[in-house]
Write a protein that holds these residues in place. Sequence first.
Motif, PDB file in Angstrom:
ATOM      1  N   LYS A 150       1.039  -1.136  -0.025  1.00  0.00           N
ATOM      2  CA  LYS A 150      -0.114  -0.021  -0.011  1.00  0.00           C
ATOM      3  C   LYS A 150       1.042   1.252   0.148  1.00  0.00           C
ATOM      4  O   LYS A 150       1.938   1.554   0.582  1.00  0.00           O
ATOM      5  N   SER A 151       0.605   2.195  -0.614  1.00  0.00           N
ATOM      6  CA  SER A 151       1.185   3.539  -0.693  1.00  0.00           C
ATOM      7  C   SER A 151       0.302   4.572  -0.205  1.00  0.00           C
ATOM      8  O   SER A 151      -0.646   4.386   0.507  1.00  0.00           O
ATOM      9  N   ARG A 152       0.517   5.807  -0.795  1.00  0.00           N
ATOM     10  CA  ARG A 152      -0.224   6.776  -0.393  1.00  0.00           C
ATOM     11  C   ARG A 152      -1.589   6.778  -0.787  1.00  0.00           C
ATOM     12  O   ARG A 152      -2.087   5.999  -1.707  1.00  0.00           O
ATOM     13  N   MET A 153      -2.560   7.745  -0.211  1.00  0.00           N
ATOM     14  CA  MET A 153      -3.830   7.696  -0.440  1.00  0.00           C
ATOM     15  C   MET A 153      -4.416   9.345  -0.763  1.00  0.00           C
ATOM     16  O   MET A 153      -4.191  10.079   0.192  1.00  0.00           O
ATOM     17  N   LEU A 154      -5.000   9.502  -1.815  1.00  0.00           N
ATOM     18  CA  LEU A 154      -5.456  10.853  -2.039  1.00  0.00           C
ATOM     19  C   LEU A 154      -6.993  11.037  -1.696  1.00  0.00           C
ATOM     20  O   LEU A 154      -7.794  10.227  -1.917  1.00  0.00           O
ATOM     21  N   LYS A 155      -7.297  11.919  -0.743  1.00  0.00           N
ATOM     22  CA  LYS A 155      -8.471  11.967  -0.179  1.00  0.00           C
ATOM     23  C   LYS A 155      -9.116  13.448  -0.643  1.00  0.00           C
ATOM     24  O   LYS A 155      -8.409  14.395  -0.438  1.00  0.00           O
ATOM     25  N   LYS A 156     -10.249  13.410  -1.088  1.00  0.00           N
ATOM     26  CA  LYS A 156     -10.861  14.732  -1.489  1.00  0.00           C
ATOM     27  C   LYS A 156     -12.295  14.537  -0.972  1.00  0.00           C
ATOM     28  O   LYS A 156     -13.074  13.486  -1.065  1.00  0.00           O
ATOM     29  N   ILE A 157     -13.046  15.715  -1.085  1.00  0.00           N
ATOM     30  CA  ILE A 157     -14.428  15.760  -0.513  1.00  0.00           C
ATOM     31  C   ILE A 157     -15.355  16.450  -1.922  1.00  0.00           C
ATOM     32  O   ILE A 157     -14.685  17.405  -2.311  1.00  0.00           O
ATOM     33  N   ARG A 158     -16.300  15.772  -2.219  1.00  0.00           N
ATOM     34  CA  ARG A 158     -17.124  16.241  -3.380  1.00  0.00           C
ATOM     35  C   ARG A 158     -18.486  16.758  -2.840  1.00  0.00           C
ATOM     36  O   ARG A 158     -19.008  16.028  -2.208  1.00  0.00           O
ATOM     37  N   PRO A 159     -18.733  17.952  -3.040  1.00  0.00           N
ATOM     38  CA  PRO A 159     -20.128  18.563  -2.551  1.00  0.00           C
ATOM     39  C   PRO A 159     -21.325  17.793  -3.228  1.00  0.00           C
ATOM     40  O   PRO A 159     -21.389  17.327  -4.288  1.00  0.00           O
ATOM     41  N   THR A 160     -22.176  17.633  -2.364  1.00  0.00           N
ATOM     42  CA  THR A 160     -23.552  17.053  -3.036  1.00  0.00           C
ATOM     43  C   THR A 160     -24.643  17.793  -2.509  1.00  0.00           C
ATOM     44  O   THR A 160     -24.326  18.749  -2.091  1.00  0.00           O
ATOM     45  N   SER A 161     -25.783  17.372  -2.854  1.00  0.00           N
ATOM     46  CA  SER A 161     -27.007  18.294  -2.732  1.00  0.00           C
ATOM     47  C   SER A 161     -27.354  18.337  -1.205  1.00  0.00           C
ATOM     48  O   SER A 161     -26.733  17.399  -0.392  1.00  0.00           O
ATOM     49  N   GLN A 162     -28.036  19.232  -0.744  1.00  0.00           N
ATOM     50  CA  GLN A 162     -28.750  19.560   0.688  1.00  0.00           C
ATOM     51  C   GLN A 162     -27.458  19.664   1.522  1.00  0.00           C
ATOM     52  O   GLN A 162     -27.633  19.277   2.774  1.00  0.00           O
ATOM     53  N   GLY A 163     -26.497  20.322   1.155  1.00  0.00           N
ATOM     54  CA  GLY A 163     -25.552  20.593   2.048  1.00  0.00           C
ATOM     55  C   GLY A 163     -24.585  19.432   2.376  1.00  0.00           C
ATOM     56  O   GLY A 163     -23.719  19.423   3.495  1.00  0.00           O
ATOM     57  N   ARG A 164     -24.728  18.288   1.970  1.00  0.00           N
ATOM     58  CA  ARG A 164     -23.845  17.428   2.189  1.00  0.00           C
ATOM     59  C   ARG A 164     -22.612  16.941   1.316  1.00  0.00           C
ATOM     60  O   ARG A 164     -22.328  17.673   0.564  1.00  0.00           O
ATOM     61  N   ALA A 165     -21.879  16.220   2.055  1.00  0.00           N
ATOM     62  CA  ALA A 165     -20.440  15.866   1.313  1.00  0.00           C
ATOM     63  C   ALA A 165     -20.127  14.444   1.153  1.00  0.00           C
ATOM     64  O   ALA A 165     -20.231  13.671   1.884  1.00  0.00           O
ATOM     65  N   ASN A 166     -19.481  14.132  -0.151  1.00  0.00           N
ATOM     66  CA  ASN A 166     -19.106  12.587  -0.193  1.00  0.00           C
ATOM     67  C   ASN A 166     -17.637  12.430  -0.230  1.00  0.00           C
ATOM     68  O   ASN A 166     -16.839  13.493  -0.850  1.00  0.00           O
ATOM     69  N   LYS A 167     -16.886  11.656   0.281  1.00  0.00           N
ATOM     70  CA  LYS A 167     -15.686  11.401   0.514  1.00  0.00           C
ATOM     71  C   LYS A 167     -15.111  10.471  -0.573  1.00  0.00           C
ATOM     72  O   LYS A 167     -15.793   9.519  -1.002  1.00  0.00           O
ATOM     73  N   ILE A 168     -14.092  10.872  -1.446  1.00  0.00           N
ATOM     74  CA  ILE A 168     -13.524  10.208  -2.408  1.00  0.00           C
ATOM     75  C   ILE A 168     -12.104   9.866  -2.002  1.00  0.00           C
ATOM     76  O   ILE A 168     -11.417  10.790  -1.725  1.00  0.00           O
ATOM     77  N   LYS A 169     -11.585   8.430  -2.092  1.00  0.00           N
ATOM     78  CA  LYS A 169     -10.629   8.091  -1.487  1.00  0.00           C
ATOM     79  C   LYS A 169      -9.732   7.218  -2.876  1.00  0.00           C
ATOM     80  O   LYS A 169     -10.555   6.465  -3.459  1.00  0.00           O
ATOM     81  N   LYS A 170      -8.826   7.844  -3.236  1.00  0.00           N
ATOM     82  CA  LYS A 170      -8.018   7.351  -4.514  1.00  0.00           C
ATOM     83  C   LYS A 170      -6.832   6.761  -4.098  1.00  0.00           C
ATOM     84  O   LYS A 170      -6.045   7.414  -3.452  1.00  0.00           O
ATOM     85  N   GLN A 171      -6.870   5.192  -4.255  1.00  0.00           N
ATOM     86  CA  GLN A 171      -5.753   4.533  -3.618  1.00  0.00           C
ATOM     87  C   GLN A 171      -4.536   4.375  -4.635  1.00  0.00           C
ATOM     88  O   GLN A 171      -4.923   4.147  -5.714  1.00  0.00           O
TER      89      GLN A 171
END
Length: 126
Positions: A84-105
């Motif tokens: 395993k190496s590094r992981m890129l984490k980012k947040i994608r905004p969704t409707s109604q003020g929520r957020a989805n986390k995206i993990k790129k391994q």
Amino acid sequence: MFKNKSLDFYYKSNNINYSKIKLRKLLNLIKYKNIEYIMNFLGNFKTKGASLLKQIILNAYKNFSRQIEDKNQKVYIKNIIINKSRMLKKIRPTSQGRANKIKKQFFNMILILEKQKPNNQKWDKR
């Protein structure tokens, strides 16, 4: 695992962006095989993983062939290690003020090449 270090050649490839699970299916098929056989075998696949793996193995073979005195000697893949190496984490905004986390391994791969054919060893399914 690393008994004959003088005959082995280690090649490390860092930060590969591809699924480890998909790549391990290909690795099970090519482990303990001849390099020429692997190049022909991976040339028939149209997946991103096959082309990526073919490029990594070709680079490792070119680096290893510089150290070999006899160019006609056959080279085999002794072992392939995926870490395993590094992981890129980012947040994608969704409707109604929520957020989805995206993990790129990402992962690192270590190829161990050797000059001689290994003794009928089987794939270790750990």
